[in-house]
Design an enzyme around this catalytic site. Structure first.
Site, PDB file in Angstrom:
ATOM      1  N   LYS A 101      -4.597  -7.723  14.951  1.00  0.00           N
ATOM      2  CA  LYS A 101      -4.442  -6.286  14.734  1.00  0.00           C
ATOM      3  C   LYS A 101      -5.766  -5.665  14.359  1.00  0.00           C
ATOM      4  CE  LYS A 101      -2.203  -3.128  11.643  1.00  0.00           C
ATOM      5  NZ  LYS A 101      -1.559  -2.960  10.380  1.00  0.00           N
ATOM      6  N   LYS A 143      -6.233  -9.514  10.711  1.00  0.00           N
ATOM      7  CA  LYS A 143      -6.110  -8.058  10.570  1.00  0.00           C
ATOM      8  C   LYS A 143      -7.448  -7.515  10.097  1.00  0.00           C
ATOM      9  CE  LYS A 143      -3.565  -4.461   8.129  1.00  0.00           C
ATOM     10  NZ  LYS A 143      -2.482  -4.167   7.171  1.00  0.00           N
ATOM     11  N   CYS A 161      -3.270  -2.709  -1.359  1.00  0.00           N
ATOM     12  CA  CYS A 161      -2.220  -3.617  -0.890  1.00  0.00           C
ATOM     13  C   CYS A 161      -1.837  -4.676  -1.916  1.00  0.00           C
ATOM     14  CB  CYS A 161      -2.642  -4.262   0.420  1.00  0.00           C
ATOM     15  SG  CYS A 161      -2.990  -3.043   1.713  1.00  0.00           S
ATOM     16  N   CYS A 179       0.811  -1.226   0.000  1.00  0.00           N
ATOM     17  CA  CYS A 179       0.000   0.000   0.000  1.00  0.00           C
ATOM     18  C   CYS A 179       0.843   1.274   0.000  1.00  0.00           C
ATOM     19  CB  CYS A 179      -1.000  -0.014   1.156  1.00  0.00           C
ATOM     20  SG  CYS A 179      -0.264  -0.272   2.773  1.00  0.00           S
TER      21      CYS A 179
END
Ligand code: PBG
Length: 337
Positions: A254, A201, A136, A128
């Site tokens: 995350k 994530k 990404c 990204c």
């Protein structure tokens, strides 16, 4: 669990264990150590650059020449590991600068490995920051093409390994990325390089300040076709399970704070080390509230980091790493326990 005897007198008085600090210290279940920490560092092209990121007070963008001072400071504080994010000035459709021998991460790796060989250097592996559109991977028909992106991921990790990365951390949430990377590393003679996968994530609002810092906001759309649905938990089990089957050595959750339940689930379910990323927005919230005088910054930081440990994280990636290391080293942390 316990059946209390029929009496008004409290035989169990939990406050007995809390009365004095030495006893609180003896019975404390969770501790913060320097060994838990990974410090994220942003590197951009140029020379003599050290610019503070407005939405992340205390966090800077460095050029490869100025980053050395920062890395030495981190080492001197007793932090063992850093993770590098590269912000190239040249961006294109596929992010080819990310696997260039002269790329920003490649040059920085060489400098750090030469001057501070004892620090453990992890590289974030994504596109990204390197693509003109900020997604990404390779965009085909308005969405990131999974398998085309895997081909480029292989080139990026091998290049990072060739230039000295100690561990790679793919963060793009492509299906099969860990397997592709494992094979590429093994075929290139790097079967000793571990993979820390950003496994669970989420498509989170808490990445806001990072995207300013790393110039990595998508120029159209968002990341919900590849990052996880914020409402899901069982899907995190699936993502982590797949990554372990594909060869992940360490798995990551995350963000951290809004996902403590996921950290706990992963810790209880799988026999691998668990990392948690205390992301930019989690850092900026504390800094901003402290600046307004609404929160005590140090106490809040200690509480936040302990909560992530308590949930089960073995490793915490955090912009607070230097601040907490100073508190631990000076003993000031004792004032908050
Ligand atoms: C992707 C990446 C991101 C973060 C780490 N790696 C941003 C994103 O997915 O948009 C976020 C980290 C943070 O917010 O601190 N390369």
């Amino acid at each position: 669990m316990f059946v209390f005897p029929d009496s008004d007198f409290p035989i169990q008085r939990p406050r007995r264990l809390r009365k004095r600090k030495p006893l609180r210290d003896l019975v404390r279940e969770t501790h913060l150590h320097l060994e838990d920490l990974i410090y994220p560092i942003f590197i951009q092209d140029g020379e003599k650059v050290k610019v503070e990121i407005p939405s992340m007070p205390g966090i800077y963008r460095f050029s490869p020449d100025t980053v050395l001072d920062e890395v030495k400071q981190v080492r001197d504080l007793g932090i063992k590991a850093i993770i590098l994010f590269g912000i190239p000035s040249y961006k294109d459709e596929v992010g080819s600068e990310s696997w260039s021998d002269k790329g920003i991460i490649q040059r920085t790796l060489e400098i750090i490995k030469k001057e501070v060989p004892e620090i453990f250097v992890i590289t974030d592996v994504c596109f990204c920051e390197y693509t003109s559109h900020g997604h990404c991977g390779v965009v085909v028909n308005g969405d990131v093409d999974n398998d085309a992106t895997l081909e480029n991921l292989k080139k990026q990790v091998v290049s990072h390994a060739e230039h000295g990365a100690d561990m790679v951390a793919p963060s793009g949430m492509m299906d099969g990325m860990v397997k592709a990377i494992r094979e590429a590393l093994d075929n290139a003679g790097f079967n000793h390089i571990p993979i820390m996968a950003y496994s669970a994530k989420y498509a989170s609002a808490f990445y806001g300040p990072f995207r300013d810092a790393a110039e990595s906001s998508p120029s159209f759309g968002d990341r919900r076709s590849y990052q996880m649905d914020i409402a899901n938990s069982r899907e995190a089990f699936k993502e982590v399970y797949l990554d372990i089957l594909e060869g992940a050595d360490i798995v990551m959750v995350k963000p951290a704070l809004a996902y403590l339940d996921i950290i706990k689930m992963v810790k209880d379910s799988f026999p691998v080390p668990v990392a948690a990323y205390n992301v930019s927005g989690e850092y900026s919230m504390v800094k901003a509230a402290a600046k307004m005088g609404w929160l005590d910054e140090k106490r809040t930081m200690v509480e936040v980091l302990l909560s992530i440990k308590r949930a089960g994280a073995d490793i915490i990636l955090t912009y607070f790493a230097k601040d907490i290391a100073k508190l631990i080293n000076s003993g000031e942390i004792e004032n908050f326990l």
